[in-house]
Write a protein that holds these residues in place. Sequence first.
Motif, PDB file in Angstrom:
ATOM      1  N   VAL A 221       0.777  -1.271  -0.329  1.00 15.48           N
ATOM      2  CA  VAL A 221       0.282   0.196   0.151  1.00 15.48           C
ATOM      3  C   VAL A 221       1.101   1.308  -0.420  1.00 15.48           C
ATOM      4  CG1 VAL A 221      -1.540   1.335   1.172  1.00 15.48           C
ATOM      5  CG2 VAL A 221      -1.637  -1.259   1.522  1.00 15.48           C
ATOM      6  N   SER A 222       0.541   2.114  -0.980  1.00 17.34           N
ATOM      7  CA  SER A 222       1.530   3.366  -1.448  1.00 17.34           C
ATOM      8  C   SER A 222       1.085   4.180  -0.117  1.00 17.34           C
ATOM      9  CB  SER A 222       0.791   4.515  -2.006  1.00 17.34           C
ATOM     10  OG  SER A 222      -0.441   4.874  -2.348  1.00 17.34           O
ATOM     11  N   LEU A 223       2.081   4.657   0.291  1.00 19.93           N
ATOM     12  CA  LEU A 223       1.511   6.650   1.855  1.00 19.93           C
ATOM     13  C   LEU A 223       1.116   6.608   0.878  1.00 19.93           C
ATOM     14  CD1 LEU A 223       3.007   7.707   4.272  1.00 19.93           C
ATOM     15  CD2 LEU A 223       4.652   9.061   2.719  1.00 19.93           C
ATOM     16  N   GLU A 224       0.745   7.659  -0.250  1.00 18.67           N
ATOM     17  CA  GLU A 224      -0.556   8.467  -0.737  1.00 18.67           C
ATOM     18  C   GLU A 224      -1.698   7.696  -0.609  1.00 18.67           C
ATOM     19  OE1 GLU A 224       3.577   8.720  -2.793  1.00 18.67           O
ATOM     20  OE2 GLU A 224       2.227   7.218  -2.551  1.00 18.67           O
ATOM     21  N   PHE A 225      -2.391   6.367  -0.364  1.00 19.92           N
ATOM     22  CA  PHE A 225      -3.494   6.053   0.020  1.00 19.92           C
ATOM     23  C   PHE A 225      -3.800   6.199   1.634  1.00 19.92           C
ATOM     24  CE2 PHE A 225      -5.944   2.470   1.898  1.00 19.92           C
ATOM     25  CZ  PHE A 225      -6.232   2.389   0.529  1.00 19.92           C
ATOM     26  N   VAL A 226      -2.296   5.677   2.185  1.00 19.50           N
ATOM     27  CA  VAL A 226      -2.785   5.864   3.501  1.00 19.50           C
ATOM     28  C   VAL A 226      -2.645   7.545   4.312  1.00 19.50           C
ATOM     29  CG1 VAL A 226      -1.521   5.142   5.686  1.00 19.50           C
ATOM     30  CG2 VAL A 226      -0.913   4.044   4.361  1.00 19.50           C
ATOM     31  N   GLU A 227      -1.659   8.395   3.737  1.00 16.71           N
ATOM     32  CA  GLU A 227      -2.790  10.200   4.049  1.00 16.71           C
ATOM     33  C   GLU A 227      -4.782  10.054   3.877  1.00 16.71           C
ATOM     34  OE1 GLU A 227       0.917  11.835   1.840  1.00 16.71           O
ATOM     35  OE2 GLU A 227       1.709  11.893   3.520  1.00 16.71           O
ATOM     36  N   ARG A 228      -5.082  10.058   2.278  1.00 13.00           N
ATOM     37  CA  ARG A 228      -5.625   9.956   2.124  1.00 13.00           C
ATOM     38  C   ARG A 228      -6.696   9.185   2.789  1.00 13.00           C
ATOM     39  NH1 ARG A 228      -9.172   7.069  -2.812  1.00 13.00           N
ATOM     40  NH2 ARG A 228     -10.953   8.477  -2.908  1.00 13.00           N
ATOM     41  N   PHE A 229      -6.205   7.736   3.409  1.00 15.65           N
ATOM     42  CA  PHE A 229      -7.505   7.560   4.142  1.00 15.65           C
ATOM     43  C   PHE A 229      -7.434   8.043   5.621  1.00 15.65           C
ATOM     44  CE2 PHE A 229      -7.254   5.232   8.087  1.00 15.65           C
ATOM     45  CZ  PHE A 229      -8.697   4.243   7.590  1.00 15.65           C
ATOM     46  N   SER A 230      -6.544   8.833   6.300  1.00 14.79           N
ATOM     47  CA  SER A 230      -6.457   9.824   7.074  1.00 14.79           C
ATOM     48  C   SER A 230      -7.948  10.708   6.762  1.00 14.79           C
ATOM     49  CB  SER A 230      -4.793   9.660   7.526  1.00 14.79           C
ATOM     50  OG  SER A 230      -4.837  10.589   8.435  1.00 14.79           O
ATOM     51  N   ARG A 231      -7.103  11.464   5.757  1.00 11.19           N
ATOM     52  CA  ARG A 231      -7.515  12.393   6.080  1.00 11.19           C
ATOM     53  C   ARG A 231      -9.025  12.369   5.412  1.00 11.19           C
ATOM     54  NH1 ARG A 231      -5.970  13.295   1.670  1.00 11.19           N
ATOM     55  NH2 ARG A 231      -7.682  13.242   0.154  1.00 11.19           N
ATOM     56  N   ILE A 232      -9.238  11.273   4.778  1.00 15.25           N
ATOM     57  CA  ILE A 232     -10.963  10.861   4.982  1.00 15.25           C
ATOM     58  C   ILE A 232     -11.992  10.004   6.439  1.00 15.25           C
ATOM     59  CG2 ILE A 232     -12.446   9.030   3.691  1.00 15.25           C
ATOM     60  CD1 ILE A 232     -11.050   9.589   1.274  1.00 15.25           C
ATOM     61  N   LEU A 233     -10.888   9.702   6.845  1.00 14.10           N
ATOM     62  CA  LEU A 233     -11.556   9.016   8.149  1.00 14.10           C
ATOM     63  C   LEU A 233     -11.436  10.044   9.779  1.00 14.10           C
ATOM     64  CD1 LEU A 233     -11.859   6.839  10.978  1.00 14.10           C
ATOM     65  CD2 LEU A 233      -9.434   7.133  11.180  1.00 14.10           C
TER      66      LEU A 233
END
Length: 251
Positions: A221-233
Amino acid sequence: MKLLRYFLVIILTSVFLRGANCCAQSPLKIATEEWPPYVYEQDGKVVGYSIDILNSVFAKMDVTVTYNQYPWKRAIKGVFSGTADALFHASKNEERQQYCYYPEEELTQSRYVFFIRQEDVGRLKFDSFDDLIGADVGITQGYSYTAELLDFLYANGLAVSTVSDESNLRMLAKKRTDYFPTDMLNGLYLVKESGLQDQLTCLPKPIFEKPYFIIFNKQNVSLEFVERFSRILAEFKQTEEFRQIEAKYFE
């Protein structure tokens, strides 16, 4: 030459999008351990407080997911090796950070307390770790708790390790241990499910409070994906839908 540049742009854009949206096109394989009311199985489905939150967030990201429950040590091994893409509920430690990305936003905040036998109320207390001296304290294998608690228990020979929270509660009821630290809501749920509500209770003073995260394997999983997940959470936690989930499980 212009045609070559055009195809180069297309290729680079495709690579970037695959990285930013890793796992968006195929089910994200998520490992966890049963930890009611946060996650548990009901009528053949994995449900719970954390599941409701994750399902809502991933739906907003247009990402499909599958959940698989394992013993905690096996779940950790899976996300480290990459056979699982993600794992929850994980606290922060250095070993996990070597293999996994942590979102900035935690999934849930946990309050740990000591459970004791009701007959020991007034005799056993917890104001400081020194109150544990001379007692047997049950802990669950693979759980990190806090370094301060584990160091104290091992340094004083107090720790009695077993494979699950349920077995720890049974050991406590059978007087094989004296204290058991666990998340308060999880402990109360398991005490009721085990029919031990007339035998066990929890002490009021918290041992600690700590955040728990969903963590993502760095290779999958990419860091960009994780950052996007964090923002939406984080955004989701400000919604009425999130407040309804909290009320459903905790009120």
